[in-house]
Scaffold this motif. Structure first.
Motif, mmCIF file in Angstrom:
data_model
loop_
_atom_site.group_PDB
_atom_site.id
_atom_site.type_symbol
_atom_site.label_atom_id
_atom_site.label_comp_id
_atom_site.label_asym_id
_atom_site.label_seq_id
_atom_site.Cartn_x
_atom_site.Cartn_y
_atom_site.Cartn_z
ATOM 1 N N ARG A 1 0.838 -1.211 0.000
ATOM 2 C CA ARG A 1 0.000 0.000 0.000
ATOM 3 C C ARG A 1 0.868 1.254 0.000
ATOM 4 O O ARG A 1 0.611 2.201 -0.735
ATOM 5 N N ARG A 2 1.914 1.237 0.827
ATOM 6 C CA ARG A 2 2.780 2.409 0.901
ATOM 7 C C ARG A 2 3.501 2.624 -0.426
ATOM 8 O O ARG A 2 3.674 3.749 -0.878
ATOM 9 N N LEU A 3 3.939 1.551 -1.054
ATOM 10 C CA LEU A 3 4.658 1.691 -2.327
ATOM 11 C C LEU A 3 3.763 2.312 -3.390
ATOM 12 O O LEU A 3 4.179 3.185 -4.143
ATOM 13 N N ARG A 4 2.529 1.834 -3.430
ATOM 14 C CA ARG A 4 1.592 2.384 -4.421
ATOM 15 C C ARG A 4 1.489 3.898 -4.259
ATOM 16 O O ARG A 4 1.488 4.631 -5.231
ATOM 17 N N GLU A 5 1.442 4.347 -2.998
ATOM 18 C CA GLU A 5 1.337 5.786 -2.743
ATOM 19 C C GLU A 5 2.608 6.533 -3.129
ATOM 20 O O GLU A 5 2.544 7.534 -3.846
ATOM 21 N N ALA B 1 1.952 4.748 -20.547
ATOM 22 C CA ALA B 1 1.123 4.457 -21.722
ATOM 23 C C ALA B 1 1.176 5.617 -22.714
ATOM 24 O O ALA B 1 1.303 5.417 -23.919
ATOM 25 N N GLU B 2 1.120 6.830 -22.166
ATOM 26 C CA GLU B 2 1.168 8.024 -23.002
ATOM 27 C C GLU B 2 2.492 8.103 -23.780
ATOM 28 O O GLU B 2 2.523 8.317 -24.995
ATOM 29 N N ASP C 1 -0.466 4.645 -10.175
ATOM 30 C CA ASP C 1 -1.432 4.733 -11.280
ATOM 31 C C ASP C 1 -1.049 5.849 -12.254
ATOM 32 O O ASP C 1 -1.142 5.680 -13.469
ATOM 33 N N ALA C 2 -0.554 6.961 -11.695
ATOM 34 C CA ALA C 2 -0.123 8.067 -12.559
ATOM 35 C C ALA C 2 1.078 7.643 -13.404
ATOM 36 O O ALA C 2 1.177 7.980 -14.585
ATOM 37 N N LEU C 3 1.971 6.886 -12.773
ATOM 38 C CA LEU C 3 3.168 6.414 -13.478
ATOM 39 C C LEU C 3 2.778 5.502 -14.642
ATOM 40 O O LEU C 3 3.338 5.590 -15.740
#
Lengths: 179, 791
Positions: free
Chosen positions: B434-438, B450-451, B443-445
């Motif tokens: 959970r901490r890593l995701r934050e 993709a962009e 999600d932004a990464l």
């Protein structure tokens, strides 16, 4: 007897070199093959300069020669004859890198300390040439200094912080002078 | 909201505080004193003639011309040293069936790797000793050399040691049972092969030793750049037959070690013998070229792995085979099979599945020995596991982070035993995820990736979960018969002026051991840290102990210091109670003052107690014997190891035209239990990560077909430099171990454990659009281009 004398002559095949080391006139008798780092460490007991790779790749042996950072492992001592040499010991005593040393300490930008004198001499040269280098520029400038312990980030942080502090101080000085 | 107070929350609380290392200032001023710097009266210098062949019989040695050179004091061969030094064998009893040939400081009749020391010269200077080496001629008869790992495993291949039956050093297997059935029933089965090159620690200060044997007293003093002075005291004593109490090993400032400097090296053992033969101090410092061919190497593994998952992406089973080549001998005294053993026991460790089978095959070859180097086995186990998890995620249609979330052992499932027999007290994979995701803004990464991919920029995101072995009990080495202590000892004194000195058996190589011991002692005694002096690294001064390896300094050394400090505090308060006519339990110490425990009112200086006890004991009640020096030992009990855990992430960019990888950012969430000094923990993680990143992308000992190391210099062997390394974002979850009062576990190897796995996954993630796959470390530009069919 004569053979003993010729043996002694051979063993005595040294050259006298003179430098100004850390502000003091110094003379050493060195073999032509002695490198500057060996002369500093062994004859002058300035053991803060380290030998890490002996081929100019790791930066542990950096000293200032006539004000420029050079690899003491890539020079013979005889080549430094007549030069002004400043080592980590001299730069520490004169206080010119005291702010870098304090910031390295505060941020733990060193672990075993073996690369540290070379890092400081390189950082000092960088900040003498560029007042406020970017992090990228700091990393680039350090690309000849190998540190196996820290991962470099704290070193980059420390140098960046000192650059900012020096710039702020210089701005303050300039302001003071103009008012 | 503040957390409830714990016994550790008090004035002078240094536990959990980032304070700079008191011993670092002199290193910054160039005033370190490394073994390399030591010069003793009448000291001589050793140099070694090395084998040019990977495998050869020594026919004859002609050293007459060298012996006649002015300034040469001694030339010693294997036979000369064998007269005074008993051989050693790098096996341990708990590795059943393991073999290795006996070793001597210098070989008697056969060399087994290119670079092995053959003849020693001792002279007035190192330069003279090297001059003499050039005058020695050795006649060799070349023997077939076993170089490649796969070749060494083939039946009928020549043997690295002809007297042995085969090239097999050790084999073992683990099997939870029923593995084949699980694979047959699984929705998906993934199978991959991995290859991990050899790399080497490259400490900036090379190995260095000054041995000083004094024949009249029979006293051997060795100034040794090592992590483990007590281990070497024992070894020098036993192999040179000197009573242990007459062997003193001093480890002063050490220019990096990372596990490399705790093994027995042939030259180091020889230098002790040379000093004994001459009765004079003898110094040897490996130069960089010698370091590359004689320091231990590490890794060199080929792993075949299978993973079974169900239709919902749940991991069901793993089946692995690890083959590793270790050189011609197993190292002493820790052996060279620990890495492989940890590989097969750590694979899959973070994940919740029970069907596991593994086989390990350790083979000999004609190269320098491999052995324990920072994160022993972890990077292999982690890279294999995490790459398999990523492939499984892709197969089952899950995002890599979601896949891990589904499969890690739940934080509330502990304690439990892993399928490989490891006992986990309490890990925090879910919290770390959970901490890593934050901190990654995951999600932004992914959105950015993709962009950019649409614009032809190929970024990759890599995730790697890990478990690290720390705080080892005697289960690690002691049970195998090794005289390697898992306990530590401290002697702590209140000095007559009220200062404290703590001499402790854990050692300092720059990681901050002395700093954290000082913090713990000051914290426990209620003193400012500047009044605590910590002394390490001298067998004559501190009690015997394990010293520093396997991430045990904080957890075991720290607990030793804590318990010793508590005992000293009790003794100080006992005297204070007599002086103040008070119950000891009603008193405490705050900021160097004895105070009333309830009111915190100062009653008496601690210095005053010291003065009375040392100089006016006549004023104390009859029969009182103040004990202001306490010696205390602590051996870990309870869990055999304190496992830690964490997760790493990285973001990088692959240039698909050149194969170059640019590391953009690295992230670590780590749980090492109680954190004593957050800054030092973070710096351990950063340094560890960068060692893992070097392994991932650059570092490889490359050999030619005849067993010659081809890139053995710092110009040819690539190490991570500042320019290529990313900034590293760090966060923590704190799950203290309940096995100790302190609750600390280790953190020194966590960074290295998972960094290369992260990069492996990120590079493969970046290459996804090309359908390319890489399972080889280091991931060089050439290997990337090959995977892209562009090379």
């Amino acid at each position: 007897m004569s053979s003993i004398m010729s043996d002694l002559d051979e063993a005595d095949a040294t050259v006298r070199v003179r430098f100004v080391v850390n502000g003091r006139k110094t003379a050493c008798d060195v073999a032509p093959r002695d490198t500057l780092v060996d002369c500093l460490r062994t004859q002058l007991e300035l053991t803060g300069t380290h030998a890490g790779c002996e081929m100019g790749a790791c930066g542990a042996c950096l000293v200032q020669l006539d004000g420029r950072a050079v690899h003491a492992c890539l020079m013979f001592a005889v080549q430094a004859d007549g030069a002004r040499i400043d080592t980590i010991e001299g730069l520490s005593e004169s206080g010119v890198i005291a702010d870098l040393q304090a910031e390295f300490h505060r941020r733990n930008a060193l672990q075993c300390g073996f690369c540290t004198p070379g890092m400081l001499i390189n950082a000092h040269e960088l900040l003498s040439n560029v007042a406020r280098p970017s992090r990228e520029a700091i990393r680039d400038a350090l690309s000849g200094n190998f540190c196996r312990c820290t991962g470099y980030e704290a070193i980059v942080d420390a140098i960046a912080a000192v650059a900012e502090a020096r710039a702020a101080k210089a701005a303050q000085g300039a302001e003071g002078a103009s008012s | 909201m503040t957390a409830p107070l714990t016994p550790l929350d008090r004035p002078n609380s240094y536990i959990g505080r980032s304070v700079p290392r008191p011993n670092a200032k002199r290193l910054l001023a160039g005033r370190g004193r490394y073994v390399t710097d030591i010069r003793l009266p009448r000291m001589l210098h050793a140099a070694f003639l090395r084998s040019p062949h990977a495998h050869a019989r020594i026919i004859s040695i002609d050293a007459d011309a060298a012996r006649a050179l002015a300034g040469v004091h001694l030339i010693a061969t294997g036979a000369d040293l064998a007269r005074i030094c008993t051989p050693w064998t790098g096996t341990l009893d708990h590795f059943k069936g393991m073999t290795s040939e006996p070793q001597l400081p210098l070989p008697l009749d056969r060399v087994v790797w290119a670079g092995q020391a053959v003849v020693a010269v001792v002279a007035d200077s190192r330069a003279l000793a090297e001059d003499a080496l050039e005058l020695i001629s050795v006649d060799y008869e070349e023997l077939p050399a076993v170089v490649d790992l796969d070749e060494a495993r083939q039946p009928g291949t020549p043997r690295a040691n002809p007297a042995s039956q085969s090239n097999i050093c050790f084999r073992t297997q683990l099997d939870s049972g029923g593995v084949d059935e699980v694979f047959v029933a699984a929705a998906h089965v993934i199978e991959q092969q991995f290859s991990f090159g050899r790399h080497t620690p490259v400490t900036l200060e090379p190995r260095a030793i000054v041995a000083d044997y004094e024949p009249d007293s029979g006293m051997l003093t060795v100034h040794h750049a090592t992590q483990t002075p007590y281990q070497f005291q024992d070894l020098y004593s036993r192999h040179y037959n000197i009573p242990e109490a007459r062997v003193r090993v001093i480890a002063p400032d050490i220019g990096g070690s990372f596990g490399m400097k705790l093994h027995v090296y042939h030259e180091d053992m020889a230098v002790v013998g040379l000093s004994m033969m001459l009765g004079r101090p003898v110094k040897y410092v490996a130069d960089r070229i010698e370091s590359f061919v004689s320091d231990i190497h590490a890794r060199d593994h080929r792993v075949q792995a299978r993973m079974a998952i169900d239709a919902d992406g749940k991991i069901l089973a793993m089946d692995v085979h690890d083959a590793t080549a270790i050189g011609a001998f197993s190292t002493y005294p820790r052996t060279s099979v620990v890495e492989g053993n940890q590989v097969i026991r750590l694979i899959g460790a973070p994940y919740d599945f029970t069907s596991y089978r593994a086989a390990l095959e350790v083979v000999f070859q004609n190269k320098v020995q491999t052995s324990q180097y920072r994160a022993v086995g972890h990077p292999i186990a982690c890279a294999v596991t995490e790459r398999m998890v990523d492939i499984a995620a892709s197969r089952a249609g899950f995002d890599p982070l979601a896949m891990r979330d589904r499969n890690v052992i739940a934080d509330d499932a502990y304690p439990l035993v892993s399928p490989t027999g490891y006992k986990f007290e309490a890990l925090s994979h879910q919290a770390c995820l959970r901490r890593l995701r934050e901190i990654m803004d995951y999600d932004a990464l992914r959105g950015e990736q993709a962009e950019l991919r649409r614009r032809g920029v190929h970024r990759g995101i890599g995730i790697a979960t890990f478990v690290e072995i720390t705080n080892p009990s005697p289960a690690f080495y002691g049970v195998g018969g090794a005289r390697i202590s898992s306990q530590d000892g401290a002697t702590i004194s209140l000095t007559p002026t009220g200062e404290v000195r703590c001499a402790i058996s854990v050692t300092e190589q720059g990681q901050g051991t002395e700093a954290i011991i000082g913090q713990i002692v000051a914290d426990q005694l209620g003193l400012a840290q500047e009044h605590v002096k910590v002394i390490t690294g001298d067998t004559e001064v501190t009690p015997h102990g394990g010293a520093t390896w396997a991430c045990r300094g904080a957890g075991i050394g720290g607990e030793t210091a804590l318990q010793a400090a508590r005992r000293l505090k009790a003794n100080i308060l006992a005297i204070a109670a007599l002086v103040l006519q008070e119950q000891a339990a009603a008193l405490d110490i705050v900021d160097g003052q004895v105070v009333s425990a309830a009111s915190r009112q100062p009653r008496l200086d601690v210095a005053e107690i010291a003065r009375i006890a040392y100089f006016r004991s006549d004023t104390l009640p009859p029969g009182t014997q103040a004990q202001l020096t306490v010696s205390h030992h602590f051996a870990p009990q309870g869990y055999p190891f304190a496992f830690t855990n964490g997760i790493q992430g990285c973001s990088l960019e692959v240039d698909v035209d050149t194969g170059f990888v640019k590391l953009l950012k690295h992230y670590v969430v780590e749980d090492c239990g109680r954190i004593i000094n957050p800054m030092l923990v973070d710096e351990q993680l950063r340094g560890g990560v960068v060692q893992g990143l070097g392994a991932a992308l650059f570092e490889e000992c490359r050999y030619g077909e005849t067993g010659q190391l081809l890139n053995g210099s710092l110009a040819d062997y690539l190490v991570p430099m500042a320019m290529e390394m990313p900034d590293i974002v760090i966060d923590h979850v704190e799950t203290p171990t309940a096995d100790t009062i302190l609750g600390a576990k280790g953190c020194g190897e966590a960074g290295t454990a998972a960094a290369s796995a992260c990069v492996l996954n990120a590079v493969n993630d970046a290459l996804t659009p090309f359908g390319a796959s890489i399972n080889t470390i280091p991931i060089t530009p050439a290997r990337i281009l090959k995977a892209l069919n562009r090379y």
